[in-house]
Motif scaffolding. Sequence first.
Motif, PDB file in Angstrom:
ATOM      1  N   MET A   1       0.828  -1.212   0.000  1.00  8.39           N
ATOM      2  CA  MET A   1       0.000   0.000   0.000  1.00  8.39           C
ATOM      3  C   MET A   1       0.863   1.263   0.000  1.00  8.39           C
ATOM      4  SD  MET A   1      -3.197  -0.697  -0.166  1.00  8.39           S
ATOM      5  CE  MET A   1      -3.960   0.828   0.311  1.00  8.39           C
ATOM      6  N   CYS A   2       1.912   1.254   0.824  1.00  6.84           N
ATOM      7  CA  CYS A   2       2.741   2.463   0.933  1.00  6.84           C
ATOM      8  C   CYS A   2       3.534   2.760  -0.341  1.00  6.84           C
ATOM      9  CB  CYS A   2       3.717   2.336   2.108  1.00  6.84           C
ATOM     10  SG  CYS A   2       2.912   2.459   3.688  1.00  6.84           S
TER      11      CYS A   2
ATOM     12  N   LEU B   1       2.574   2.051  -3.341  1.00  6.43           N
ATOM     13  CA  LEU B   1       1.651   2.101  -4.490  1.00  6.43           C
ATOM     14  C   LEU B   1       1.993   3.201  -5.516  1.00  6.43           C
ATOM     15  CD1 LEU B   1      -0.726   0.344  -5.229  1.00  6.43           C
ATOM     16  CD2 LEU B   1      -2.228   1.892  -3.993  1.00  6.43           C
ATOM     17  N   PRO B   2       2.336   4.421  -5.062  1.00  9.42           N
ATOM     18  CA  PRO B   2       2.620   5.474  -6.049  1.00  9.42           C
ATOM     19  C   PRO B   2       3.795   5.135  -6.967  1.00  9.42           C
ATOM     20  CG  PRO B   2       2.419   6.399  -3.842  1.00  9.42           C
ATOM     21  CD  PRO B   2       2.423   4.918  -3.685  1.00  9.42           C
ATOM     22  N   PHE B   3       4.711   4.284  -6.475  1.00 10.28           N
ATOM     23  CA  PHE B   3       5.927   3.992  -7.265  1.00 10.28           C
ATOM     24  C   PHE B   3       5.848   2.640  -7.970  1.00 10.28           C
ATOM     25  CE2 PHE B   3       6.828   6.143  -3.241  1.00 10.28           C
ATOM     26  CZ  PHE B   3       7.076   7.418  -3.748  1.00 10.28           C
TER      27      PHE B   3
ATOM     28  N   ASN C   1      -0.409   0.539  -9.685  1.00  9.94           N
ATOM     29  CA  ASN C   1      -1.026   1.863  -9.592  1.00  9.94           C
ATOM     30  C   ASN C   1      -1.795   2.188 -10.871  1.00  9.94           C
ATOM     31  OD1 ASN C   1      -1.701   4.316  -8.486  1.00  9.94           O
ATOM     32  ND2 ASN C   1       0.280   5.269  -8.916  1.00  9.94           N
ATOM     33  N   GLN C   2      -2.870   1.455 -11.092  1.00  9.87           N
ATOM     34  CA  GLN C   2      -3.671   1.648 -12.300  1.00  9.87           C
ATOM     35  C   GLN C   2      -5.149   1.802 -11.934  1.00  9.87           C
ATOM     36  OE1 GLN C   2      -2.877  -1.108 -15.459  1.00  9.87           O
ATOM     37  NE2 GLN C   2      -0.734  -1.310 -14.875  1.00  9.87           N
ATOM     38  N   ARG C   3      -5.876   2.410 -12.840  1.00  9.88           N
ATOM     39  CA  ARG C   3      -7.261   2.804 -12.562  1.00  9.88           C
ATOM     40  C   ARG C   3      -8.118   1.708 -11.932  1.00  9.88           C
ATOM     41  NH1 ARG C   3      -8.899   7.022 -17.383  1.00  9.88           N
ATOM     42  NH2 ARG C   3      -7.000   8.223 -17.142  1.00  9.88           N
ATOM     43  N   PHE C   4      -8.102   0.541 -12.517  1.00  6.53           N
ATOM     44  CA  PHE C   4      -9.024  -0.496 -12.042  1.00  6.53           C
ATOM     45  C   PHE C   4      -8.364  -1.455 -11.039  1.00  6.53           C
ATOM     46  CE2 PHE C   4     -10.614   0.897 -16.170  1.00  6.53           C
ATOM     47  CZ  PHE C   4     -11.862   1.330 -15.772  1.00  6.53           C
TER      48      PHE C   4
ATOM     49  N   VAL D   1      -6.179  -0.125  -8.232  1.00  6.88           N
ATOM     50  CA  VAL D   1      -5.924   0.495  -6.927  1.00  6.88           C
ATOM     51  C   VAL D   1      -7.046   0.203  -5.918  1.00  6.88           C
ATOM     52  CG1 VAL D   1      -5.748   2.728  -5.731  1.00  6.88           C
ATOM     53  CG2 VAL D   1      -4.419   2.310  -7.794  1.00  6.88           C
ATOM     54  N   PHE D   2      -8.279   0.376  -6.327  1.00  5.66           N
ATOM     55  CA  PHE D   2      -9.385   0.220  -5.380  1.00  5.66           C
ATOM     56  C   PHE D   2      -9.530  -1.230  -4.885  1.00  5.66           C
ATOM     57  CE2 PHE D   2     -13.842  -0.632  -4.408  1.00  5.66           C
ATOM     58  CZ  PHE D   2     -14.005   0.223  -3.330  1.00  5.66           C
TER      59      PHE D   2
ATOM     60  N   SER E   1      -6.566  -2.181  -2.721  1.00  2.00           N
ATOM     61  CA  SER E   1      -6.620  -1.581  -1.378  1.00  2.00           C
ATOM     62  C   SER E   1      -7.537  -2.391  -0.480  1.00  2.00           C
ATOM     63  CB  SER E   1      -7.145  -0.138  -1.449  1.00  2.00           C
ATOM     64  OG  SER E   1      -6.335   0.625  -2.280  1.00  2.00           O
ATOM     65  N   ALA E   2      -8.689  -2.778  -1.003  1.00  2.00           N
ATOM     66  CA  ALA E   2      -9.643  -3.558  -0.197  1.00  2.00           C
ATOM     67  C   ALA E   2      -9.018  -4.888   0.229  1.00  2.00           C
ATOM     68  CB  ALA E   2     -10.920  -3.793  -0.995  1.00  2.00           C
TER      69      ALA E   2
ATOM     70  N   CYS F   1      -5.727  -5.654   0.445  1.00  2.00           N
ATOM     71  CA  CYS F   1      -4.600  -5.440   1.364  1.00  2.00           C
ATOM     72  C   CYS F   1      -5.088  -5.112   2.771  1.00  2.00           C
ATOM     73  CB  CYS F   1      -3.705  -4.308   0.857  1.00  2.00           C
ATOM     74  SG  CYS F   1      -2.647  -4.808  -0.483  1.00  2.00           S
ATOM     75  N   VAL F   2      -6.117  -4.270   2.862  1.00  2.00           N
ATOM     76  CA  VAL F   2      -6.646  -3.900   4.184  1.00  2.00           C
ATOM     77  C   VAL F   2      -7.200  -5.141   4.884  1.00  2.00           C
ATOM     78  CG1 VAL F   2      -8.571  -2.688   5.296  1.00  2.00           C
ATOM     79  CG2 VAL F   2      -7.110  -1.488   3.680  1.00  2.00           C
TER      80      VAL F   2
END
Lengths: 64, 498
Positions: free
Chosen positions: A16-17, A19-21, A26-29, A31-32, A35-36, A38-39
């Motif tokens: 998660m941390c 993700l930007p790199f 890190n793509q549109r479909f 990330v969401f 994230s779910a 990983c959490v």
Amino acid sequence: MKIWARALYVVTFLVMCTLPFNPLLNQRFVVFPLSAICVTLGLIALYVCTLPDDTGFSGKGDTK
Amino acid sequence: MIFWTITILGLYLVSILVVGVYSGHGAGKDTESFFVANRRINWLQESMAVFTTTIPAAALVGTIGLFYSGGANMLGYLISYSFLMPLTYWYVGSRLRRLGRARGYQTQAVFIGDFYQSRYLRWAVALAGIAFSIPILMTSPVALGYLLNHYTGIPYAAGVLLFIVVAAVYTLKGGLRAVANTDIFHGVLLLLFLVGVIVTVVLYAGGIVRVLDTPKAVVSSSGPGLELFVAWIFYVGLGTCVQPDRAFRMFAVRNESNLRNGVIISGAMVGLSGLSFLIIALSVHAYAPDIKQTDTTLATGLELAAPWLIPWFVMNAWGGGMSAFTAGLLSVANIFIKDMFEPWYRRRHNLAAGPESDRPIVFAARIFITCMIVITAGVSFYPPPFIWSLINITLGSLLQFLPMFALGFLWRRVTWLGAASGWTVGVACMFLWSFVFKPPFGPLAGVDALAVNAVVLILVSLLVPEDQALKDQREVLRKLATSDVDSKPAFSAAGLAN
């Protein structure tokens, strides 16, 4: 078991941390849902990490 | 819509009063029952309390607005609340819970005073806990008075009074037990509301594929977007375990298992809220991309997609606000009574600890809460223009408590001078970077100040030697904090008196 749980917690947190790199994730479909996932995995891992050693989840119990 | 908003809110307030007053029966006999519910809080009460105080009215308004403007860059918020909050809350909370049970602690200040053998730190934590909690306390009635006025036309002052009176009645009657049970009510309704909003706005926006098909669904790899992402990771979640309105409940949890379940479930619920905020914000952005005042994101989105949800929005905003307000009232009263009034009162009247001498102290707590309510009403009628800026400063300042707690348990070489220096420098930096200069890294002064705080604590602890007796005393508390205290009788004020 607890070692695996700790590793899973660290890995999901790092995924998660960073993700930007990470152009692969890190793509549109991605990330969401990522994230779910990983959490969820991170919280399950933390739950196992916090269990007392006599519940069968400890490293000691695994070797018996 | 006005009729339904008033009806639903009215039913909600009546239900809250019934739950709060009924469950708070008999809570005023001593400070243990009033402030820490006889240390019998279960996992559901604990998790819902953390959930509803973490997602107050301000989150439904302001945080969704931040997700609207920042998109996936706000995922730092999710990481913070789902990874760092449960970890630190468990690490600090489980230890404080055990120490509270063994030593009778009800506030963080008494523990810190004992742990570091420092009157400066004890008073700093107590006074800062009160001073920094008050702005959070004040904002709920102001925001919710405006919200009710906007959607129903009910005068602002009447809305503020209604909010304050309902919250006061059940808090004064039942203390923590009443607040904890009403938090379950708030929490369940809030979860249902979030699920309902997601389904509605995603469908209205054209489906999940259209919602996610935007550059805002990706985290920026540079610039202000990346700074926002990183700053939020360390901002909110790390502070939860030291914010008095949430942290004082650690002392009240029944046992280890309930705390564990409470921490994980609260992390899951706040995580779900973070993901909901992202999806709601992206959905609203898909069909209303030009909202200038981002605080109105959820309201605007609902007005366009599902006006029938507005009454539920108002009700849930009131619920979140009430949860934060009552938790704040209790925690401020807890600090004032246990850290300041009770020691003075017992000394003055030469009273030993015990249930008989506890009654006037609970009475004083109720008087104090009533005074806070009157002051809050006064401020709400004439809200200062800077009240919203105070929230950021408050959160950042409370975050400065973290190193002395977490490193205190984690690192044996920590010293009282290190903790005192770190905290003092951290708070000073926080104010300097809020009022005089811009924060050096990222948009949030509290995170930068936290880093300085931790570095100063470590350096001073390493460089300035400390008396071995102080270290030994700290080690005793560390061992007690990790020992099994649940199988032994809990600390008893009456027992101490005998």
